[in-house]
Scaffold this active site. Structure first.
Site, PDB file in Angstrom:
ATOM      1  N   ARG A  53     -33.325 -21.182  -5.088  1.00  0.00           N
ATOM      2  CA  ARG A  53     -34.252 -20.325  -5.988  1.00  0.00           C
ATOM      3  C   ARG A  53     -33.635 -20.554  -7.572  1.00  0.00           C
ATOM      4  O   ARG A  53     -34.305 -20.486  -8.422  1.00  0.00           O
ATOM      5  CB  ARG A  53     -34.012 -18.834  -5.711  1.00  0.00           C
ATOM      6  CG  ARG A  53     -34.526 -17.852  -6.480  1.00  0.00           C
ATOM      7  CD  ARG A  53     -34.757 -16.350  -6.200  1.00  0.00           C
ATOM      8  NE  ARG A  53     -35.588 -16.327  -4.902  1.00  0.00           N
ATOM      9  CZ  ARG A  53     -35.367 -15.654  -3.888  1.00  0.00           C
ATOM     10  NH1 ARG A  53     -34.419 -14.851  -3.865  1.00  0.00           N
ATOM     11  NH2 ARG A  53     -35.998 -15.881  -2.727  1.00  0.00           N
ATOM     12  N   TYR A  54     -32.280 -20.484  -7.527  1.00  0.00           N
ATOM     13  CA  TYR A  54     -31.722 -20.451  -8.944  1.00  0.00           C
ATOM     14  C   TYR A  54     -31.407 -21.950  -9.393  1.00  0.00           C
ATOM     15  O   TYR A  54     -31.355 -22.841  -8.456  1.00  0.00           O
ATOM     16  CB  TYR A  54     -30.553 -19.549  -8.993  1.00  0.00           C
ATOM     17  CG  TYR A  54     -30.680 -18.198  -8.852  1.00  0.00           C
ATOM     18  CD1 TYR A  54     -31.341 -17.314  -9.936  1.00  0.00           C
ATOM     19  CD2 TYR A  54     -30.555 -17.553  -7.403  1.00  0.00           C
ATOM     20  CE1 TYR A  54     -31.755 -16.161  -9.445  1.00  0.00           C
ATOM     21  CE2 TYR A  54     -30.741 -16.301  -7.242  1.00  0.00           C
ATOM     22  CZ  TYR A  54     -31.309 -15.561  -8.321  1.00  0.00           C
ATOM     23  OH  TYR A  54     -31.502 -14.186  -7.998  1.00  0.00           O
ATOM     24  N   ARG A  96     -27.595 -23.426  -8.106  1.00  0.00           N
ATOM     25  CA  ARG A  96     -26.921 -22.721  -6.798  1.00  0.00           C
ATOM     26  C   ARG A  96     -27.877 -22.657  -5.616  1.00  0.00           C
ATOM     27  O   ARG A  96     -29.146 -22.281  -5.747  1.00  0.00           O
ATOM     28  CB  ARG A  96     -26.203 -21.593  -7.054  1.00  0.00           C
ATOM     29  CG  ARG A  96     -27.007 -20.365  -7.522  1.00  0.00           C
ATOM     30  CD  ARG A  96     -26.069 -19.586  -8.296  1.00  0.00           C
ATOM     31  NE  ARG A  96     -26.800 -18.225  -8.858  1.00  0.00           N
ATOM     32  CZ  ARG A  96     -27.429 -18.314 -10.190  1.00  0.00           C
ATOM     33  NH1 ARG A  96     -27.511 -19.335 -10.782  1.00  0.00           N
ATOM     34  NH2 ARG A  96     -28.003 -16.927 -10.442  1.00  0.00           N
ATOM     35  N   CYS A 118     -23.567 -12.422  13.937  1.00  0.00           N
ATOM     36  CA  CYS A 118     -22.334 -11.711  13.164  1.00  0.00           C
ATOM     37  C   CYS A 118     -21.543 -11.063  14.289  1.00  0.00           C
ATOM     38  O   CYS A 118     -22.273 -10.381  15.458  1.00  0.00           O
ATOM     39  CB  CYS A 118     -23.458 -10.598  12.535  1.00  0.00           C
ATOM     40  SG  CYS A 118     -24.072 -11.166  10.786  1.00  0.00           S
ATOM     41  N   CYS A 158     -25.570  -4.908  11.630  1.00  0.00           N
ATOM     42  CA  CYS A 158     -25.734  -4.065  10.678  1.00  0.00           C
ATOM     43  C   CYS A 158     -27.100  -3.394  10.752  1.00  0.00           C
ATOM     44  O   CYS A 158     -28.027  -4.095  10.455  1.00  0.00           O
ATOM     45  CB  CYS A 158     -25.312  -4.200   9.136  1.00  0.00           C
ATOM     46  SG  CYS A 158     -23.697  -4.808   9.084  1.00  0.00           S
ATOM     47  N   CYS A 169     -29.592  -4.416   8.001  1.00  0.00           N
ATOM     48  CA  CYS A 169     -29.615  -5.888   7.517  1.00  0.00           C
ATOM     49  C   CYS A 169     -30.701  -6.226   6.852  1.00  0.00           C
ATOM     50  O   CYS A 169     -31.954  -5.859   7.328  1.00  0.00           O
ATOM     51  CB  CYS A 169     -29.449  -6.693   8.732  1.00  0.00           C
ATOM     52  SG  CYS A 169     -29.383  -8.360   8.670  1.00  0.00           S
ATOM     53  N   ARG A 216     -31.586  -9.509   6.652  1.00  0.00           N
ATOM     54  CA  ARG A 216     -32.232 -10.608   7.532  1.00  0.00           C
ATOM     55  C   ARG A 216     -32.461 -10.546   8.821  1.00  0.00           C
ATOM     56  O   ARG A 216     -32.365 -11.047   9.843  1.00  0.00           O
ATOM     57  CB  ARG A 216     -31.447 -11.751   7.292  1.00  0.00           C
ATOM     58  CG  ARG A 216     -31.258 -12.385   5.963  1.00  0.00           C
ATOM     59  CD  ARG A 216     -30.743 -13.750   5.846  1.00  0.00           C
ATOM     60  NE  ARG A 216     -30.479 -14.032   4.674  1.00  0.00           N
ATOM     61  CZ  ARG A 216     -29.289 -14.339   3.848  1.00  0.00           C
ATOM     62  NH1 ARG A 216     -28.332 -13.914   4.568  1.00  0.00           N
ATOM     63  NH2 ARG A 216     -29.260 -14.594   2.706  1.00  0.00           N
ATOM     64  N   ASP A 233     -32.927  -2.598   0.115  1.00  0.00           N
ATOM     65  CA  ASP A 233     -34.139  -3.397  -0.076  1.00  0.00           C
ATOM     66  C   ASP A 233     -35.164  -3.129   0.706  1.00  0.00           C
ATOM     67  O   ASP A 233     -35.319  -1.951   1.531  1.00  0.00           O
ATOM     68  CB  ASP A 233     -33.737  -4.787   0.010  1.00  0.00           C
ATOM     69  CG  ASP A 233     -33.497  -5.288   1.246  1.00  0.00           C
ATOM     70  OD1 ASP A 233     -33.851  -4.616   2.488  1.00  0.00           O
ATOM     71  OD2 ASP A 233     -32.600  -6.372   1.688  1.00  0.00           O
ATOM     72  N   ASP A 291     -32.370  -6.190  -6.383  1.00  0.00           N
ATOM     73  CA  ASP A 291     -32.849  -7.471  -5.945  1.00  0.00           C
ATOM     74  C   ASP A 291     -34.331  -7.553  -5.782  1.00  0.00           C
ATOM     75  O   ASP A 291     -34.934  -6.959  -4.720  1.00  0.00           O
ATOM     76  CB  ASP A 291     -32.392  -7.980  -4.607  1.00  0.00           C
ATOM     77  CG  ASP A 291     -31.733  -9.602  -4.674  1.00  0.00           C
ATOM     78  OD1 ASP A 291     -32.512 -10.324  -5.580  1.00  0.00           O
ATOM     79  OD2 ASP A 291     -30.768  -9.991  -4.187  1.00  0.00           O
ATOM     80  N   LYS A 338     -31.713 -10.945  -9.010  1.00  0.00           N
ATOM     81  CA  LYS A 338     -31.123  -9.635  -9.266  1.00  0.00           C
ATOM     82  C   LYS A 338     -31.288  -8.980 -10.642  1.00  0.00           C
ATOM     83  O   LYS A 338     -31.148  -9.710 -11.730  1.00  0.00           O
ATOM     84  CB  LYS A 338     -29.379  -9.894  -8.890  1.00  0.00           C
ATOM     85  CG  LYS A 338     -29.187 -10.378  -7.745  1.00  0.00           C
ATOM     86  CD  LYS A 338     -27.817 -10.655  -7.556  1.00  0.00           C
ATOM     87  CE  LYS A 338     -27.239 -11.218  -6.137  1.00  0.00           C
ATOM     88  NZ  LYS A 338     -28.057 -12.541  -5.856  1.00  0.00           N
TER      89      LYS A 338
END
Length: 539
Positions: free
Chosen positions: A82-83, A86, A95, A99, A102, A104, A263, A300, A307
């Protein structure tokens, strides 16, 4: 669930939530993380993050399956680009703890999203082919769910690419499975420095002795550890909790880096707070504790907006050149912006005598900007494309006038002759510039000025920063860098709020550096990768 009931007193709400959610998003809790749950408190902050609640069953119309728009910026499977400089590199779906907040949930814990060998190799090939990439966020799932060998293979391949400067490991193992951080693992990472570790502590209760020891192993091996807290209702949505957490993190050599607004992922609306809650937390941190304990509060943007930093509004009023601002105690001093002499941009290098043909060196310097141009003759032709390009850039940067010092001849006696204001300048204006610390008044047309005729002006003081003589400052060459060596939890907006603008970063002074001797490149680790075995649907 049967295993969990041996550790905590499971409520009926938690049983119902598990039954209604586990097919969409597994429940998985390590024995260590379960051991710090309050077995009798349904609102224990550790429990809220790891045991399903009834709120997960409610999907809001505004919820998004891919809240950060990662899939649309995926040129090859597993790479989000996206950037400009990076990428995010998805290396596993696993994981230690799944969580409940999460971002994702659409793919984490789902074996069908596993990063097989071909996906890893395609991702590495993409990074190798795109020389603009300098920073790789190694993510998942949790990349530390990979074996040491598999992870070292990825790191060694990346470190062997000349254009890759740093990489980040986005991991919650420090919080949920600190035993994963062994001495051997820390020493393996050290070979590929610089390695940044971005972790995810959300509550002071997670700062246990085991977590402290894991952070110490990484810090002692030279890793830089940053924390990315997610603002969660009922877990850390008050200033006192965040202050205690950040103070403990600093003692653990972990820098509080981000507070993310929770989010818009599906089934986590019960965790979201209004944006005003995050602003209030920053309001109670800034000034009341050391700046190192004050992270950036960011949203975000949904769908891949990136961000966006959010700050309390410290500007109360702006009238002309006067700014009324407030400090953390709500005191409001006025700041007067005084008029300074006109900003003048210099085209050419004023520190070297020139002949009348305007022979120039490769470095063209004005204000704080440096551009490099081809060597050659740039005579006093002010319509020369290169000169006009520089003029335009200088004006775009806010210069009031552009002085072409290629038409200035500086004699050894200090005299300045044949000084002109070319077409690039603002005709009819007067101003003052410094040549070698000598004040030179310039006017329209030409004038011959000697040092004795000029007003004396003191040059600006020069600040020299020196490294200790016993510690040379060395910048590794590209070849030397090859010998040494995110998935970050991200969030989106919950509600609109009027907020202030982020502060402008201050300028920095660079130290002179000495080029290190090149060394032989580090060969990638030779090993045969095997796809990870499929995981069970529950843990």
């Amino acid at each position: 669930m049967e295993q969990l009931e041996k550790v905590i007193e499971v409520t009926q709400e938690e049983r119902d939530a598990f039954q209604g959610s586990h097919e969409q998003f597994n429940m998985g809790i390590t024995p260590y993380y379960a051991s710090i749950i309050d077995s009798k408190d349904p609102n224990c902050p550790i429990r809220l993050q790891s045991v399903p609640k009834e709120g997960e069953l409610h999907i809001m119309p505004s919820d998004l399956e891919d809240p950060l728009g990662e899939e649309k910026d995926m040129p090859v499977p597993g790479i989000t680009h996206r950037y400009p400089d990076r990428v995010l590199f998805y290396t596993t779906h696993n994981c230690p703890v799944y969580c409940r907040h999460c971002t994702r949930k659409r793919k984490v814990s789902d074996p069908s999203s596993s990063a097989a060998n071909k996906q890893l190799e395609d991702g590495l090939a993409y990074i190798q082919a795109h020389k603009e990439i300098r920073d790789v966020v190694i993510s998942g799932g949790d990349p530390l769910s990979n074996s040491d060998d598999r992870l070292e293979y990825i790191l060694s391949r990346l470190r062997g690419m000349d254009h890759i400067e740093i990489f980040r490991l986005g991991t919650r193992n420090l919080v949920t499975l600190p035993q994963r951080i062994t001495d051997n693992f820390a020493q393996m990472l050290k070979k590929y420095a610089p390695v940044f570790v971005h972790t995810h502590f959300n509550h002071p209760k997670e700062c246990t002795q085991e977590a402290f020891d894991a952070c110490a192993r990484l810090a002692d091996a030279g890793m830089i550890i940053n924390n990315q807290m997610v603002l969660l209702k009922g877990v850390n949505d008050d200033p006192k909790t965040v202050l205690e957490l950040n103070h403990k993190l600093l003692m653990m050599r972990v820098r509080p880096y981000y507070i993310f607004q929770c989010d818009m992922a599906q089934g986590i609306s019960h965790f979201r707070t209004p944006v005003e809650v995050g602003i209030n937390i920053i309001e109670h941190l800034r000034g009341w504790t050391s700046g190192m304990a004050v992270p950036h509060y960011v949203i975000d943007g949904p769908g891949g907006g990136g961000k966006i930093p959010i700050l309390p509004n410290y500007v109360l009023k702006h009238e002309g050149k006067t700014w009324t601002v407030r400090n953390y105690k709500n005191k409001a001093p006025k700041i007067k912006h005084y008029e300074f002499p006109k900003t003048v941009a210099f085209v050419g290098d004023v520190k070297r005598p020139y002949n009348k043909m305007g022979q120039v060196r490769t470095k063209v310097n004005f204000n704080s900007l440096d551009w490099v141009h081809e060597e050659g003759q740039l005579c006093r032709n002010y319509y020369n494309k290169a000169a006009m390009d520089l003029y335009k850039r200088a004006k775009d940067q806010g210069a009031d006038a552009v002085i072409d010092v290629r038409s200035v001849v500086m004699l050894e006696s200090g005299e300045v002759e044949n000084y002109q204001t070319p077409e690039c300048s603002d005709d009819g204006q007067e101003g003052q510039i410094l040549l070698e610390g000598i004040a030179v008044k310039w006017v329209k047309g030409s004038a011959k000025l000697s040092q004795s005729q000029l007003p004396v002006a003191a040059a600006a003081p020069t600040v020299v920063r020196k490294a200790p003589s016993s510690v040379p400052v060395v910048a590794p060459s590209a070849a030397a860098r090859a010998t040494s060596p995110v998935a970050t939890q991200v969030t989106t907006v919950h509600s609109a709020a009027s907020v202030g603008a982020p502060a402008t970063p201050s300028a920095s002074t660079e130290l002179p550096v000495q080029e290190a001797e090149p060394a032989a490149p580090l060969a990638p680790v030779q090993m045969q990768l095997q796809d990870p075995p499929p995981t069970e649907s529950t843990q």
